[in-house]
Design a protein around this motif. Structure first.
Motif, short mmCIF file in Angstrom:
data_model
loop_
_atom_site.label_atom_id
_atom_site.label_comp_id
_atom_site.label_asym_id
_atom_site.label_seq_id
_atom_site.Cartn_x
_atom_site.Cartn_y
_atom_site.Cartn_z
N GLY A 136 -0.61 -5.44 3.60
CA GLY A 136 -1.56 -5.31 2.52
C GLY A 136 -0.89 -4.74 1.27
N ASP B 164 -7.17 -7.93 -3.13
CA ASP B 164 -6.59 -6.60 -3.24
C ASP B 164 -5.47 -6.59 -4.28
OD1 ASP B 164 -8.29 -5.56 -1.34
OD2 ASP B 164 -6.93 -5.94 0.32
N ALA C 180 -5.44 -4.47 -7.79
CA ALA C 180 -4.39 -3.47 -7.99
C ALA C 180 -3.57 -3.75 -9.24
CB ALA C 180 -3.49 -3.43 -6.76
N HIS D 266 -15.21 -8.87 -5.63
CA HIS D 266 -15.10 -7.78 -4.66
C HIS D 266 -16.47 -7.20 -4.33
CE1 HIS D 266 -14.65 -3.49 -3.60
NE2 HIS D 266 -13.62 -3.90 -2.90
N ARG E 17 -17.58 -8.00 -0.57
CA ARG E 17 -17.27 -6.88 0.31
C ARG E 17 -18.32 -5.78 0.31
NH1 ARG E 17 -10.68 -6.07 -0.23
NH2 ARG E 17 -10.15 -8.29 0.08
#
Length: 226
Positions: free
Chosen positions: A61, A140, A144, A195, A199
């Motif tokens: 990840g 992700d 980031a 997201h 999620r």
């Protein structure tokens, strides 16, 4: 699905040492001293570092990507990674830049319906679906590596997507304010929103895809696909 997307989390393969395109290229997201022309050995080293970072993301990840870990995986000194990318954010942005180049090549010169050869409405539908699934695959990393909010829309990758959507809209609804409509459409594909919906709200991707097609139909005054 209108546009077949590989749902694996792996990033596209990295060029050896450069990826030729017959289309306008995105600006590099590295230190200014590197762009636009790298020596062949420097380009190979850069590709090797990005490959190492992509392997770490696939295995651990985004949290597993540190400058030290990338240096170890690529068998180089940590200083080499810092010189090439500046910091961790620069490294993550370089990974996203490569993925953005792949997407740009697909919608500028790839097969229809995403690429040339289909009516603009079909291309716009396929474009949103492609961005939606690619963003979800790399969510992700996307979160980031995003620039801070006041610079996000100035990023060359964002400009490339906006220019493409605006061009398609001008062919579909030439009397509309296509510049603002492009911003509106692209806002629905924002990584932070995806997201939240997938999620935090547990929405399936199929619902987001249907939502994109419905939004395109309403914005352009056309019928959604059956």
């Amino acid at each position: 699905m209108l546009y077949a997307v590989d749902m694996s989390s792996a990033l596209p393969p990295f060029p050896k040492p450069q990826e030729p395109l017959d289309t306008p290229q995105l600006l590099e997201v590295g230190p200014a001293s590197e762009a636009p022309f790298l020596r062949a050995d420097a380009a190979r080293n850069r590709a090797r570092l990005l490959e190492a970072a992509a392997r770490l993301i696939a295995e651990h990840g985004v949290a597993g990507v540190t400058m030290e870990a990338v240096a170890a995986a690529a068998n180089v000194g940590k200083g080499t990674v810092f010189r090439r990318f500046g910091d961790r954010t620069g490294l993550l942005m370089a990974l996203l830049d490569h993925s953005a180049r792949q997407l740009q090549a697909d919608f500028l010169s790839g097969p229809p319906p995403l690429g040339p050869g289909s009516p603009p409405l079909e291309r716009l539908r396929a474009f949103g679906v492609a961005v939606l699934y690619r963003t979800a695959e790399q969510l992700d990393l996307q979160l980031a590596a995003q620039p801070e909010p006041t610079r996000r829309l100035l990023h060359p990758a964002a400009g490339s997507l906006r220019m493409h959507v605006t061009m398609l809209l001008r062919q579909i609804v030439p009397d509309a304010d296509c510049d603002l409509l492009a911003h509106t459409l692209l806002a629905s594909l924002d990584p932070a929103l995806i997201h939240h919906l997938t999620r935090q709200c547990d929405m399936p991707m199929e619902r987001l895809e249907s939502g994109w097609l419905d939004l395109v139909a309403r914005v352009t005054g056309t019928e959604p696909p059956r």
